[in-house]
Design an enzyme around this catalytic site. Structure first.
Site, PDB file in Angstrom:
ATOM      1  CD  GLU A  51      -4.223  36.468   6.103  1.00 41.26           C
ATOM      2  OE1 GLU A  51      -4.816  36.900   7.100  1.00 41.26           O
ATOM      3  OE2 GLU A  51      -3.380  37.126   5.471  1.00 41.26           O
ATOM      4  NE  ARG A  57      -9.152  38.352  16.462  1.00 32.63           N
ATOM      5  CZ  ARG A  57      -8.416  38.246  15.387  1.00 32.63           C
ATOM      6  NH1 ARG A  57      -8.071  39.330  14.719  1.00 32.63           N
ATOM      7  NH2 ARG A  57      -8.017  37.061  14.963  1.00 32.63           N
TER       8      ARG A  57
HETATM    9  O1  LIG Z   1     -11.672  35.971   6.205  1.00 38.03           O
HETATM   10  P1  LIG Z   1     -10.945  34.832   6.886  1.00 38.03           P
HETATM   11  O2  LIG Z   1      -9.728  34.386   6.106  1.00 38.03           O
HETATM   12  O3  LIG Z   1     -11.852  33.703   7.175  1.00 38.03           O
HETATM   13  O4  LIG Z   1     -10.365  35.369   8.254  1.00 38.03           O
HETATM   14  C1  LIG Z   1     -11.052  36.235   9.102  1.00 38.03           C
HETATM   15  C2  LIG Z   1     -11.179  35.677  10.484  1.00 38.03           C
HETATM   16  O5  LIG Z   1      -9.886  35.440  11.055  1.00 38.03           O
HETATM   17  C3  LIG Z   1      -9.829  36.024  12.358  1.00 38.03           C
HETATM   18  O6  LIG Z   1     -10.267  35.165  13.348  1.00 38.03           O
HETATM   19  P2  LIG Z   1      -9.512  33.848  13.733  1.00 38.03           P
HETATM   20  O7  LIG Z   1     -10.092  32.713  12.952  1.00 38.03           O
HETATM   21  O8  LIG Z   1      -8.053  34.082  13.646  1.00 38.03           O
HETATM   22  O9  LIG Z   1      -9.998  33.593  15.212  1.00 38.03           O
HETATM   23  P3  LIG Z   1      -9.850  34.414  16.568  1.00 38.03           P
HETATM   24  O10 LIG Z   1     -10.759  35.619  16.454  1.00 38.03           O
HETATM   25  O11 LIG Z   1     -10.345  33.415  17.562  1.00 38.03           O
HETATM   26  O12 LIG Z   1      -8.422  34.792  16.750  1.00 38.03           O
HETATM   27  C4  LIG Z   1     -10.744  37.212  12.228  1.00 38.03           C
HETATM   28  O13 LIG Z   1     -11.175  37.686  13.507  1.00 38.03           O
HETATM   29  C5  LIG Z   1     -11.877  36.673  11.393  1.00 38.03           C
HETATM   30  O14 LIG Z   1     -12.861  36.017  12.183  1.00 38.03           O
HETATM   31  N1  LIG Z   2      -4.102  39.716   8.932  1.00 40.75           N
HETATM   32  C1  LIG Z   2      -4.921  39.453   9.933  1.00 40.75           C
HETATM   33  N2  LIG Z   2      -4.937  40.245  11.035  1.00 40.75           N
HETATM   34  C2  LIG Z   2      -5.791  39.958  12.048  1.00 40.75           C
HETATM   35  N3  LIG Z   2      -6.658  38.941  12.040  1.00 40.75           N
HETATM   36  C3  LIG Z   2      -6.659  38.150  10.954  1.00 40.75           C
HETATM   37  N4  LIG Z   2      -7.414  37.087  10.634  1.00 40.75           N
HETATM   38  C4  LIG Z   2      -7.040  36.643   9.422  1.00 40.75           C
HETATM   39  N5  LIG Z   2      -6.070  37.406   8.909  1.00 40.75           N
HETATM   40  C5  LIG Z   2      -5.811  38.362   9.865  1.00 40.75           C
END
Ligand SMILES: O=P(O)(O)OC[C@H]1O[C@H](OP(=O)(O)OP(=O)(O)O)[C@H](O)[C@@H]1O
Ligand SMILES: Nc1ncnc2[nH]cnc12
Length: 181
Positions: free
Chosen positions: A107, A70
């Site tokens: 997370e 994202r």
């Molecule tokens: O602070 P953190 O606990 O590390 O989490 C934050 C990350 O989690 C989500 O991405 P995700 O890893 O879900 O990947 P995506 O964007 O490919 O869905 C979000 O877009 C951040 O990059």
């Molecule tokens: N709560 C949340 N919503 C969207 N993206 C996430 N990535 C990690 N935690 C998330």
């Protein structure tokens, strides 16, 4: 004229929230819902450009790094607007050529991210961009990849910060967020 705070309120209202996604207990905040209406996406762009310019005045940077997936919505918008290079950090196995890798906790799981070794010009001052800060594992891993590339992170810029998880404490760089939950 709509003020910065009014624009931020509009963005907040358009972020859709999904309970128990992708796992039970996670309240998922979906930045993509803001992109469904062009005029709301435009407001998001205006807000991030204004704040990114403000960060640059205080803490100059010459490269924008965006995080998979994202951060790829926001980073290129900023890089184009500021006439700076955009560099992606991706989940493992997606980038061709030689890469640096870091393993990190999420997370809701564990992951490995990568950067191409020849992507950031060594000695660059980097702004890292992403949609959301949860535990801080992703941002801190990204910061370490920038370091491995011979550059430094001057700031991290996030749309949504899950303040209860205190992720910013894990990140060894200044973090600026637009919305706190
Ligand atoms: O602070 P953190 O606990 O590390 O989490 C934050 C990350 O989690 C989500 O991405 P995700 O890893 O879900 O990947 P995506 O964007 O490919 O869905 C979000 O877009 C951040 O990059
Ligand atoms: N709560 C949340 N919503 C969207 N993206 C996430 N990535 C990690 N935690 C998330």
């Amino acid at each position: 004229m709509t003020s910065l705070n009014e624009k931020i309120d509009i963005i907040k209202k358009h972020i859709k929230v999904y309970p128990d996604f992708p796992k039970r207990g996670v309240l998922f905040r979906d930045i993509f819902s803001v992109l469904l209406e062009p005029e709301i996406f435009q407001i998001l762009k205006d807000v991030i450009v204004e704040i990114a310019k403000d960060i640059k005045r205080k803490n100059d940077y010459n490269c924008v790094v965006g995080l998979d997936a994202r951060g790829f919505i926001l980073g290129p918008l900023l890089a184009l607007e500021l006439n700076l290079p955009f560099v992606p950090i991706r989940k493992v196995g997606k980038l061709p050529g030689d890469t640096y890798q870091i393993k990190y906790q999420l997370e809701y799981g564990e992951a490995i991210c990568e950067i191409q070794k020849d992507s950031i010009k060594p000695g660059s001052k980097v702004l890292i961009v992403d949609d959301l800060l949860a535990t801080g594992g992703t941002l801190e891993a990204a910061r370490q990849l920038v370091l491995l590339s011979g550059s430094s992170v001057v700031a991290c810029f996030i749309i949504m910060e899950l303040a209860d998880l205190a992720g910013r404490n894990k990140v060894q760089a200044p973090v600026e967020s637009i919305l706190q939950f």
